[in-house]
Design a protein around this motif. Structure first.
Motif, mmCIF file in Angstrom:
data_model
loop_
_atom_site.group_PDB
_atom_site.id
_atom_site.type_symbol
_atom_site.label_atom_id
_atom_site.label_comp_id
_atom_site.label_asym_id
_atom_site.label_seq_id
_atom_site.Cartn_x
_atom_site.Cartn_y
_atom_site.Cartn_z
ATOM 1 N N ASP A 22 0.840 -1.194 0.000
ATOM 2 C CA ASP A 22 0.000 0.000 0.000
ATOM 3 C C ASP A 22 0.881 1.252 0.000
ATOM 4 N N PRO A 23 0.974 1.955 -1.126
ATOM 5 C CA PRO A 23 1.843 3.143 -1.177
ATOM 6 C C PRO A 23 1.352 4.289 -0.309
ATOM 7 N N GLU A 24 0.074 4.253 0.111
ATOM 8 C CA GLU A 24 -0.478 5.296 0.968
ATOM 9 C C GLU A 24 -0.320 4.970 2.447
ATOM 10 N N SER A 25 0.250 3.809 2.748
ATOM 11 C CA SER A 25 0.419 3.405 4.140
ATOM 12 C C SER A 25 1.391 4.329 4.856
ATOM 13 N N ALA A 26 1.154 4.536 6.159
ATOM 14 C CA ALA A 26 2.072 5.349 6.964
ATOM 15 C C ALA A 26 3.418 4.669 7.133
ATOM 16 N N ALA A 27 3.491 3.383 6.795
ATOM 17 C CA ALA A 27 4.758 2.651 6.889
ATOM 18 C C ALA A 27 5.559 2.696 5.590
ATOM 19 N N ALA A 28 4.941 3.147 4.491
ATOM 20 C CA ALA A 28 5.620 3.155 3.192
ATOM 21 C C ALA A 28 6.621 4.305 3.120
ATOM 22 N N ILE A 29 7.882 3.979 2.821
ATOM 23 C CA ILE A 29 8.928 5.005 2.757
ATOM 24 C C ILE A 29 9.367 5.269 1.329
ATOM 25 N N GLU A 30 9.720 4.204 0.642
ATOM 26 C CA GLU A 30 10.284 4.353 -0.703
ATOM 27 C C GLU A 30 9.864 3.161 -1.546
ATOM 28 N N ARG A 31 9.457 3.427 -2.793
ATOM 29 C CA ARG A 31 9.001 2.350 -3.665
ATOM 30 C C ARG A 31 10.186 1.509 -4.125
ATOM 31 N N LEU A 32 9.982 0.175 -4.066
ATOM 32 C CA LEU A 32 11.026 -0.749 -4.506
ATOM 33 C C LEU A 32 10.799 -1.228 -5.926
ATOM 34 N N ASP A 33 9.538 -1.457 -6.273
ATOM 35 C CA ASP A 33 9.173 -1.917 -7.612
ATOM 36 C C ASP A 33 7.721 -1.524 -7.852
ATOM 37 N N MET A 34 7.104 -2.109 -8.858
ATOM 38 C CA MET A 34 5.722 -1.763 -9.186
ATOM 39 C C MET A 34 4.734 -2.222 -8.112
ATOM 40 N N LYS A 35 5.163 -3.137 -7.260
ATOM 41 C CA LYS A 35 4.246 -3.713 -6.285
ATOM 42 C C LYS A 35 4.498 -3.243 -4.867
ATOM 43 N N ASP A 36 5.745 -3.228 -4.432
ATOM 44 C CA ASP A 36 6.057 -3.056 -3.022
ATOM 45 C C ASP A 36 6.779 -1.749 -2.712
ATOM 46 N N CYS A 37 6.541 -1.266 -1.484
ATOM 47 C CA CYS A 37 7.276 -0.130 -0.929
ATOM 48 C C CYS A 37 8.001 -0.599 0.330
ATOM 49 N N TRP A 38 9.141 -0.018 0.583
ATOM 50 C CA TRP A 38 9.883 -0.375 1.792
ATOM 51 C C TRP A 38 9.142 0.121 3.017
ATOM 52 N N ALA A 39 9.077 -0.739 4.057
ATOM 53 C CA ALA A 39 8.338 -0.417 5.275
ATOM 54 C C ALA A 39 9.255 -0.137 6.463
ATOM 55 N N GLY A 40 10.520 0.165 6.215
ATOM 56 C CA GLY A 40 11.354 0.706 7.281
ATOM 57 C C GLY A 40 12.336 -0.209 7.966
ATOM 58 N N ILE A 41 12.327 -1.517 7.666
ATOM 59 C CA ILE A 41 13.288 -2.442 8.292
ATOM 60 C C ILE A 41 13.923 -3.284 7.195
ATOM 61 N N ALA A 42 15.225 -3.463 7.294
ATOM 62 C CA ALA A 42 15.953 -4.306 6.347
ATOM 63 C C ALA A 42 16.926 -5.189 7.114
#
Length: 391
Positions: free
Chosen positions: A120-140
């Motif tokens: 969900d690109p509008e999520s408060a956890a979304a930081i940066e888009r990785l691809d067409m589907k997913d956004c990074w949620a802050g932990i790696a």
């Protein structure tokens, strides 16, 4: 080695000149809260990536280092790579990340590279888009070798973004952030006002450690109401322990003075203090202290039941109340030691006190002891059967 890397570079959106990592959160700073989460996941050393130094940041790092974990400041990817080493596994937390123990432990449990993501690109956890589907949620979860790769990049590269891109290019696994984890308070926030509001939500989540019906419907709501106010007013944890001890002493005195009903009523106040103190200790990463305070509730239960049995024996000159109190205490102690997942209806020390108190106040202490003895024995039987079902 499992290491941690926390980014502390961005300023708060509503407090120019103040790093978001040094904003108040849960009775501490956000940086200290993040260090607590990493320490709880088994991280041995934490590195804080900074762009500039501030007195508040230095103070926060100093306090975080008092938690029996080494915390160091790094100013660049080169410095981080030198200190971490190629063979280390590094848990990376984004700037302004708020999350919970459950999410951190999930990300720390593997060894291969991984990224926590949200679709969900509008999520408060979304930081940066990785691809067409997913956004990074802050932990790696990255390797020390990946830090070395970034160290060889041009100096004008953004450290956090570069680390993210290197992880993507290496084929890091995508681990989806669940809706439940997001509801529990996982997000990225750089606003002091919003962090204050989220702090209360995380505090409330910590009160859910104990799931028995008595805790969930009586003592957890009390802790949920009290904890945010205690944190806001910076009330020290020792004050709750002192209050619990004073109420416990009064309760035992009343019971031994042949007033078991009044003593049991006062003991419930001690349980409320202990439950709230355990939640506050858990927030601050003092898990041993939190467990000790919960164990103290068991000790208070045993003392009050024994005192009630003695008072009843003294009143009627019959050994039945003493036998019932011993049966209740013995069965419940065994329940606490059975490694089965507790069910909501199972007996607990707090539940016994809640059941026994009104009966003792109505001058039916002996009947109350019989009820809790049967309840404890029934719970013990269920716990043993649960272990037999899943050995």
């Amino acid at each position: 080695m499992l290491a941690g890397l926390i980014f502390a570079i961005e300023d708060a959106t509503d407090r120019p000149g103040t790093l978001a990592a040094t904003l108040p959160f849960g009775g501490m700073t956000l940086l200290e809260y993040q260090v607590r989460l990493l320490a709880g996941a088994g991280v041995e050393q934490v590195f804080v990536a900074v762009g500039r130094m501030t007195p508040a940041l230095l103070a926060a790092v100093g306090r975080a280092s008092e938690r029996d974990i080494q915390v160091e400041i790094v100013r660049s990817a080169e410095e981080a790579a030198e200190k971490v080493g190629d063979e280390a596994v590094v848990l990376v937390l984004a700037d302004g990340l708020v999350t919970t123990d459950t999410v951190i432990e999930r990300m720390a449990s593997g060894g291969a590279e991984a990224l926590l993501v949200t679709s969900d690109p509008e999520s408060a956890a979304a930081i940066e888009r990785l691809d067409m589907k997913d956004c990074w949620a802050g932990i790696a979860r990255v390797s020390g070798r990946q830090l070395s790769v970034i160290a060889n990049m041009p100096a004008d590269y953004d450290f956090q973004s570069a680390l993210l891109r290197v992880s993507v290019q290496s084929g890091a696994e995508h681990i989806a952030l669940t809706a439940g984890q997001e509801r529990a308070g996982h997000l990225v926030e750089l606003s002091a006002e919003a962090l204050s509001a989220r702090s209360n939500g995380v505090l409330a989540a910590l009160t859910e450690r104990r799931t028995n019906w008595a805790d969930r419907w009586v003592f957890t709501p009390i802790a949920r109401l009290a904890l945010p106010e205690l944190v806001r007013r910076t009330i020290p944890g020792w004050s709750l322990r002192v209050g619990a001890a004073l109420f416990a002493a009064v309760a035992l005195g009343l019971a031994l003075y042949r007033m078991p009903g009044a003593g049991l009523a006062v003991s419930l106040l001690s349980v409320a203090f202990l439950a709230t103190g355990a939640a506050m200790a858990a927030l601050r990463g003092e898990m041993k202290r939190a467990d000790t305070l919960e164990l103290a509730i068991t000790g208070l239960f045993a003392a009050m039941v024994a005192a009630t049995g003695w008072a009843s024996w003294d009143a009627i000159a019959d050994w039945t109340p003493v036998v019932l109190s011993i049966a209740a205490i013995g069965s419940q102690v065994l329940v606490e030691r059975v490694p089965a997942r507790p069910r909501r209806w199972w007996a607990s020390p707090a539940a016994h006190l809640l059941i026994l108190t009104p009966l003792a106040l109505a001058d039916y202490a002996e009947a109350g002891l019989a009820v809790i003895a049967i309840y404890a024995f029934g719970t013990l039987s269920a716990a043993v059967e649960a272990m037999r079902e899943k050995p």
